[in-house]
Design a protein around this motif. Structure first.
Motif, PDB file in Angstrom:
ATOM      1  N   VAL A 157      60.105 -11.761 -49.049  1.00 39.76           N
ATOM      2  CA  VAL A 157      60.991 -12.927 -49.267  1.00 39.76           C
ATOM      3  C   VAL A 157      61.299 -13.091 -50.732  1.00 39.76           C
ATOM      4  CG1 VAL A 157      60.889 -15.487 -49.072  1.00 39.76           C
ATOM      5  CG2 VAL A 157      60.072 -14.061 -47.369  1.00 39.76           C
ATOM      6  N   ALA A 158      60.267 -12.940 -51.786  1.00 41.60           N
ATOM      7  CA  ALA A 158      60.305 -12.883 -53.122  1.00 41.60           C
ATOM      8  C   ALA A 158      61.630 -12.053 -53.380  1.00 41.60           C
ATOM      9  CB  ALA A 158      59.168 -12.593 -53.773  1.00 41.60           C
ATOM     10  N   GLN A 159      61.530 -10.702 -53.125  1.00 43.91           N
ATOM     11  CA  GLN A 159      62.665  -9.832 -53.314  1.00 43.91           C
ATOM     12  C   GLN A 159      64.000 -10.157 -52.917  1.00 43.91           C
ATOM     13  OE1 GLN A 159      61.844  -5.628 -52.217  1.00 43.91           O
ATOM     14  NE2 GLN A 159      63.593  -5.007 -53.169  1.00 43.91           N
ATOM     15  N   MET A 160      63.809 -10.752 -51.618  1.00 41.44           N
ATOM     16  CA  MET A 160      65.386 -11.282 -51.106  1.00 41.44           C
ATOM     17  C   MET A 160      66.091 -12.408 -51.858  1.00 41.44           C
ATOM     18  SD  MET A 160      66.250 -12.512 -47.180  1.00 41.44           S
ATOM     19  CE  MET A 160      66.122 -10.854 -46.561  1.00 41.44           C
ATOM     20  N   LEU A 161      65.003 -13.282 -52.238  1.00 42.72           N
ATOM     21  CA  LEU A 161      65.495 -14.441 -53.170  1.00 42.72           C
ATOM     22  C   LEU A 161      66.010 -13.966 -54.421  1.00 42.72           C
ATOM     23  CD1 LEU A 161      62.564 -17.142 -52.251  1.00 42.72           C
ATOM     24  CD2 LEU A 161      64.959 -17.068 -51.319  1.00 42.72           C
ATOM     25  N   ALA A 162      65.564 -13.166 -55.097  1.00 40.47           N
ATOM     26  CA  ALA A 162      65.953 -12.493 -56.220  1.00 40.47           C
ATOM     27  C   ALA A 162      67.442 -12.119 -56.246  1.00 40.47           C
ATOM     28  CB  ALA A 162      65.143 -11.280 -56.872  1.00 40.47           C
ATOM     29  N   HIS A 163      67.441 -11.150 -55.118  1.00 39.55           N
ATOM     30  CA  HIS A 163      69.002 -10.731 -54.885  1.00 39.55           C
ATOM     31  C   HIS A 163      69.903 -11.940 -54.853  1.00 39.55           C
ATOM     32  CE1 HIS A 163      67.616  -6.578 -54.932  1.00 39.55           C
ATOM     33  NE2 HIS A 163      67.029  -6.718 -54.082  1.00 39.55           N
ATOM     34  N   ILE A 164      69.400 -12.946 -53.825  1.00 41.20           N
ATOM     35  CA  ILE A 164      70.328 -14.058 -53.522  1.00 41.20           C
ATOM     36  C   ILE A 164      70.645 -15.005 -54.726  1.00 41.20           C
ATOM     37  CG2 ILE A 164      70.308 -16.284 -52.307  1.00 41.20           C
ATOM     38  CD1 ILE A 164      69.066 -15.017 -49.806  1.00 41.20           C
ATOM     39  N   GLN A 165      69.655 -15.049 -55.694  1.00 40.26           N
ATOM     40  CA  GLN A 165      69.699 -15.726 -56.930  1.00 40.26           C
ATOM     41  C   GLN A 165      70.873 -15.083 -57.783  1.00 40.26           C
ATOM     42  OE1 GLN A 165      66.666 -15.199 -59.846  1.00 40.26           O
ATOM     43  NE2 GLN A 165      66.849 -17.298 -60.605  1.00 40.26           N
ATOM     44  N   THR A 166      70.870 -13.649 -57.814  1.00 37.96           N
ATOM     45  CA  THR A 166      71.840 -12.984 -58.712  1.00 37.96           C
ATOM     46  C   THR A 166      73.193 -13.192 -57.962  1.00 37.96           C
ATOM     47  OG1 THR A 166      70.277 -11.325 -59.017  1.00 37.96           O
ATOM     48  CG2 THR A 166      72.584 -10.643 -59.133  1.00 37.96           C
ATOM     49  N   ASP A 167      73.538 -13.167 -56.732  1.00 35.62           N
ATOM     50  CA  ASP A 167      74.556 -13.344 -56.003  1.00 35.62           C
ATOM     51  C   ASP A 167      75.043 -14.711 -56.237  1.00 35.62           C
ATOM     52  OD1 ASP A 167      74.555 -10.766 -55.072  1.00 35.62           O
ATOM     53  OD2 ASP A 167      73.756 -11.229 -53.185  1.00 35.62           O
ATOM     54  N   ALA A 168      74.259 -15.835 -56.083  1.00 35.42           N
ATOM     55  CA  ALA A 168      74.369 -17.284 -56.594  1.00 35.42           C
ATOM     56  C   ALA A 168      75.071 -17.490 -57.899  1.00 35.42           C
ATOM     57  CB  ALA A 168      73.479 -18.111 -56.154  1.00 35.42           C
ATOM     58  N   LEU A 169      74.113 -16.703 -59.011  1.00 32.37           N
ATOM     59  CA  LEU A 169      74.636 -16.953 -60.288  1.00 32.37           C
ATOM     60  C   LEU A 169      76.212 -16.521 -60.437  1.00 32.37           C
ATOM     61  CD1 LEU A 169      71.392 -16.127 -61.941  1.00 32.37           C
ATOM     62  CD2 LEU A 169      72.422 -18.168 -61.996  1.00 32.37           C
ATOM     63  N   GLU A 170      76.512 -15.166 -59.807  1.00 29.72           N
ATOM     64  CA  GLU A 170      77.706 -14.714 -60.012  1.00 29.72           C
ATOM     65  C   GLU A 170      79.064 -15.648 -59.243  1.00 29.72           C
ATOM     66  OE1 GLU A 170      80.072 -10.759 -58.244  1.00 29.72           O
ATOM     67  OE2 GLU A 170      77.975 -10.874 -58.246  1.00 29.72           O
TER      68      GLU A 170
END
Length: 480
Positions: free
Chosen positions: A281-294
């Protein structure tokens, strides 16, 4: 009410004995006359007791014997008790008969089970649905309905939603079962034939799937040609360029809608997640955070992740990623520029919660129950402006149901929203587990892979939100 004749009875008894003693005194044998009187009284009492016992042995069906004095009062009282009892039994029989007549008139099947799950009674509709016979009375219901989904549903203590099953007694037919537990573990089942509804639902799913697939190809071609034409935008007039950009945006929006419909079609086709893969979950949230910031771009949202547990999820990474993308991207699209968005992953006593909190406009309470409906929009104009399809939260709901989870939405106007994904404990994996726990994890994964769930959310948890979100808890985005 029984009359109290004890005082008069004792007075008569005393006078009788005194009279016998007086008569005996005249004959010079007072004690003999007194003894004979006492023996006669005892014989009379024994005779009345004999009549009472004989009446009880006969089943107390007839009118009690007649008598005088104290025994007459006793027999009269027994007669009134017997009469009242018969009247109550008659009333109860009438009530039961009316209840049976009313249930026989229902189109839905009704079944009663005892605390052990044995069939006690059914109405004619249930008999016709399941083709029950007299021999089935007293049998275990789970011996007749052996589908694993129903057995799991049966053993639940709380039944929030009904379950739909294939009817084992009729080919190509489906029944919907609702269950209520009452008394000392007895169960009341309501059975309904939903074969027609299932056929209509299959027709709807097939239509949506076929239409989406048919639209996908021409949209892709149209979008490709528009991109080629826009590459020569420098040679086109501003009016034509503007029109082409508008066409490209609407084409992209239509393409997003088709993709969401295809996703929902896939989720509808499967009743539960058949994958037992461990999700970091932590790794998935990090990828989602990157996409959300973009996605946020110039809005410069502050997106924070708070992982309070290292636990992983057991399920489908694609479905979980799609659900979280929708929640986080909604928060970005419907929150003011520069506002905070918090993502919290937290373990509770009954499972885990993954919440997405924003500081947007919030939403009125009467809209919340309908937010997960397809194409439902709180603010249609604003949703269209940000490119929403109205299907995002429906996808979230279905994806969570496939993982035995549920979506909790809360909101406060002008303060923000919290969307909480509540997962049961059986979907959690502790990465720090030693080798002794590995076999348990693998067994859990295999069970989840082979199990077909009924699509109902798991039981609610006490912890609905992360503790650090209390100051701005609640609300749904205006649309999805």
């Amino acid at each position: 009410m029984i009359r109290d004749l004890r005082r008069s009875h004792y007075q008569q008894l005393t006078l009788s004995l005194l009279g016998a003693a007086t008569v005996g005194w005249f004959f010079g044998r007072p004690w003999e006359f007194l003894a004979l009187s006492s023996i006669g009284y005892l014989i009379w009492i024994s005779y009345q007791q004999h009549r009472l016992i004989a009446w009880l042995i006969s089943g107390a069906r007839k009118t009690p014997p007649e008598a005088v004095g104290l025994w007459g009062v006793i027999f009269d009282h027994l007669y009134r008790v017997q009469r009242d009892h018969r009247k109550q039994v008659s009333n109860y029989r009438e009530v039961v008969q009316r209840m049976r007549s009313s249930t026989e008139a229902l189109a839905d099947g009704i079944m009663l089970l005892d605390a052990n799950g044995n069939i006690q009674w059914w109405n004619s509709a249930a008999r016709d649905l399941l083709r029950l016979r007299k021999e089935d009375s007293g049998q275990l219901l789970i011996n007749l309905l052996r589908e694993p989904r129903f057995i799991k549903f049966y053993h639940k203590n709380l039944h929030r939603e009904p379950i739909t099953l294939e009817n084992p007694a009729r080919l190509n037919c489906h029944i919907q079962v609702m269950m209520t537990i009452f008394g000392k573990g007895e169960r009341l089942l309501v059975l309904r034939d939903v074969s027609r509804l299932q056929q209509l639902e299959m027709m709807r799913q097939d239509f949506v799937a076929n239409a989406s697939h048919e639209l996908k190809t021409p949209l892709t071609v149209f979008k490709g040609h528009l991109e080629n034409i826009l590459s020569f935008a420098d040679n086109l007039s501003p009016a034509v360029t503007k029109a082409l950009h508008s066409m490209s945006n609407q084409t992209q929006r239509m393409n997003n809608l088709v993709n969401d419909l295809l996703m929902l079609t896939r989720l509808d086709a499967a009743t539960s997640s058949t994958e037992g893969q461990a999700i970091d979950v932590a790794q998935m949230l990090a990828h989602i955070q990157t996409d959300a910031l973009e996605l946020s771009g110039e809005k410069q949202h502050l997106i924070a992740i708070d992982c309070k547990t290292p636990c992983q999820l057991l399920g489908s990474p694609g479905e979980i990623r799609s659900a979280l993308n929708n929640l986080v991207f909604n928060a970005v699209n419907y929150s003011p520029a520069g506002s905070n968005i918090e993502i919290c992953w937290k373990k509770t006593s009954k499972g885990a919660i993954l919440s997405v909190a924003d500081h947007g406009r919030g939403i009125e309470q009467h809209h919340i129950p309908r937010l997960t409906e397809r194409f439902y929009r709180v603010d249609p104009g604003r949703s269209s402006a940000v490119g929403g399809t109205g299907l995002g939260l429906a996808i979230v709901k279905h994806a969570l149901q496939h993982h035995d989870a549920r979506l909790d939405i809360s909101s406060q106007r002008h303060r923000g929203s919290v969307f909480s994904c509540i997962f049961p404990e059986e979907r959690l994996i502790d990465p720090s587990a030693d080798q002794a726990d590995v076999d348990v994890i693998e067994e859990k994964s295999a069970l989840l892979a082979n199990r077909t769930e009924n699509g109902n959310p798991s039981a609610p948890f006490d912890d609905a939100h992360c503790a650090n979100k209390e100051s701005h808890s609640q609300g749904g985005q205006g649309s999805t």
